[in-house]
Design a protein around this motif. Structure first.
Motif, PDB file in Angstrom:
ATOM      1  N   UNK A 127      94.186  54.502  11.865  1.00 45.66           N
ATOM      2  CA  UNK A 127      93.799  53.724  10.697  1.00 45.66           C
ATOM      3  C   UNK A 127      94.940  53.585   9.694  1.00 45.66           C
ATOM      4  N   UNK A 128      95.915  54.498   9.727  1.00 47.10           N
ATOM      5  CA  UNK A 128      97.039  54.381   8.816  1.00 47.10           C
ATOM      6  C   UNK A 128      98.195  53.594   9.428  1.00 47.10           C
ATOM      7  N   UNK A 129      97.927  52.868  10.503  1.00 50.28           N
ATOM      8  CA  UNK A 129      98.952  52.052  11.130  1.00 50.28           C
ATOM      9  C   UNK A 129      99.396  50.926  10.204  1.00 50.28           C
ATOM     10  N   UNK A 130     100.674  50.607  10.244  1.00 45.65           N
ATOM     11  CA  UNK A 130     101.187  49.495   9.450  1.00 45.65           C
ATOM     12  C   UNK A 130     101.008  48.160  10.154  1.00 45.65           C
ATOM     13  N   UNK A 131     100.648  48.197  11.450  1.00 47.98           N
ATOM     14  CA  UNK A 131     100.530  46.973  12.247  1.00 47.98           C
ATOM     15  C   UNK A 131      99.225  46.990  13.029  1.00 47.98           C
ATOM     16  N   UNK A 132      98.462  45.899  12.945  1.00 43.53           N
ATOM     17  CA  UNK A 132      97.278  45.667  13.764  1.00 43.53           C
ATOM     18  C   UNK A 132      97.564  44.449  14.638  1.00 43.53           C
ATOM     19  N   UNK A 133      97.411  44.613  15.949  1.00 42.28           N
ATOM     20  CA  UNK A 133      97.717  43.544  16.889  1.00 42.28           C
ATOM     21  C   UNK A 133      96.436  42.975  17.485  1.00 42.28           C
ATOM     22  N   UNK A 134      96.429  41.690  17.863  1.00 42.08           N
ATOM     23  CA  UNK A 134      95.258  41.145  18.559  1.00 42.08           C
ATOM     24  C   UNK A 134      94.909  42.008  19.766  1.00 42.08           C
ATOM     25  N   UNK A 135      93.634  42.342  19.911  1.00 42.29           N
ATOM     26  CA  UNK A 135      93.209  43.239  20.982  1.00 42.29           C
ATOM     27  C   UNK A 135      93.311  42.548  22.335  1.00 42.29           C
ATOM     28  N   UNK A 136      93.862  43.261  23.301  1.00 43.58           N
ATOM     29  CA  UNK A 136      93.906  42.752  24.673  1.00 43.58           C
ATOM     30  C   UNK A 136      92.517  42.807  25.272  1.00 43.58           C
ATOM     31  N   UNK A 137      92.305  42.075  26.370  1.00 44.00           N
ATOM     32  CA  UNK A 137      90.991  42.054  27.022  1.00 44.00           C
ATOM     33  C   UNK A 137      90.539  43.451  27.399  1.00 44.00           C
TER      34      UNK A 137
END
Length: 347
Positions: A303-313
């Motif tokens: 949750x403290x990540x600086x980056x959220x990426x589109x979730x893969x399938x």
């Protein structure tokens, strides 16, 4: 020590709700949502069921009558378990905008109340009740959510409102949304509202999740694209605090929902929903690309990540198109069984 909770559900046992969403294995999920002001009946609360631990197969619960007041609409629904184990609460925005498209009036002269329902089985809902939570100086009450605070034995309820000076009864001067909070034990009587987040510019749609002693708050920057000094307008920023009701959260990241490292993002984002990824694979953040694809899942390991990426399938999450700003409740096997017969078709 009881099993950890996700939106208040324990494995096979209903439990008090909290912001604690540490991973466990739900039997399924219930999605409360609306479909949009472009339809005459789109501003009503509807429900979809995922009858399994992976969020990839959904059925619309046509057996539940869509929820809204007879004289208006209901948007941005939020589900939470009753802390005493006696059922579930549902709160929503009291707003019907279809046909009028008068957003300025909705912002300055909208309802100052929450819509509240209660259910013992997730299929039959008593309500709605309108509960006024803001004074006459407020212009609206949008996107309410609630968290059970076990230390204080009460719910913290929060929402976005515009406010105006007392010498501006017509609400004619400029204002902006900020987040307010109040407490309640029964969703009938609320404490006086207090400012919870005021950045000096409009923000809406906060949601909170707890992990490892931190409360993480995800909020939409509601400034218009192109506003000077606002490169992340219409996207989500993240903060955290050791104390749930603190007015001082520290920044974690911003611009969540935008394209990252050459990967495409969203045109804009609102209505964040945060929950553990299926099978313990980090965290999912669902963002509503309004006027676009609807909810799109993003993923991060922490949750403290600086980056959220589109979730893969492989993340195991595929939300049906057309579901607008809502909330998701993790279910036990017994709760899934009780709702299954109300879902005639996949969506």
């Amino acid at each position: 020590m009881p099993p950890p909770t996700v939106n208040g559900a324990q494995d096979e046992v209903a439990s008090p709700s909290s912001a604690d969403a540490r991973p466990w294995q739900p039997a399924g999920y219930l999605f409360a949502h609306f479909t949009g002001e472009h339809q005459a009946d789109g501003e009503r609360v509807r429900f979809a069921l995922c009858d399994g631990p992976r969020m990839d197969r959904w059925k619309q619960l046509d057996g539940i009558t869509p929820l809204a007041p007879a004289d208006g609409g209901a948007r941005d629904p939020f589900l939470i378990r009753a802390a005493d184990g006696n059922g579930f609460h549902l709160i929503a925005t009291d707003l019907y905008i279809h046909g009028g498209d008068n957003w300025e009036r909705a912002i300055a002269h909208g309802s100052r109340s929450l819509l509240v329902w209660h259910s013992t089985d997730l299929s039959h809902w008593d309500g709605p009740r309108r509960v006024e939570v803001m004074p006459e100086q407020a212009g609206c009450v949008w996107a309410p959510e609630a968290v059970w605070d076990p230390d204080r034995a009460e719910y913290l309820v929060f929402w976005a409102s515009t406010v105006y000076p007392q010498d501006d009864p017509e609400h004619a001067r400029p204002s902006y949304h900020r987040m307010f909070r109040a407490t309640t034990k029964d969703f009938r009587t609320f404490s006086a509202p207090q400012v919870w987040l005021d950045t000096g510019y409009p923000v809406i749609d906060s949601t909170v999740v707890e992990d490892e002693g931190w409360f993480y708050r995800f909020t939409k920057d509601e400034r218009l694209p192109g506003t000077p000094g606002a490169p992340d307008a219409k996207f989500v920023f993240v903060e955290r605090s050791r104390t749930l009701d603190s007015p001082h959260y520290e920044p974690v990241t911003q611009g969540v929902g935008r394209g990252v490292d050459g990967r495409p993002g969203l045109a804009h984002a609102e209505g964040p929903i945060v929950l553990p990824a299926p099978e313990g694979g980090g965290w999912l953040l669902l963002l509503d690309e309004f006027l676009g694809r609807g909810y799109v899942p993003f993923h991060a390991d922490r949750l403290d990540s600086s980056v959220w990426l589109p979730a893969a399938d492989s993340a195991g999450c595929a939300v049906p198109r057309g579901l607008r700003h809502g909330s998701m409740l993790a279910l036990t096997a017994a709760e899934c069984a009780g709702l299954r017969e109300l879902a005639p078709a996949e969506v």
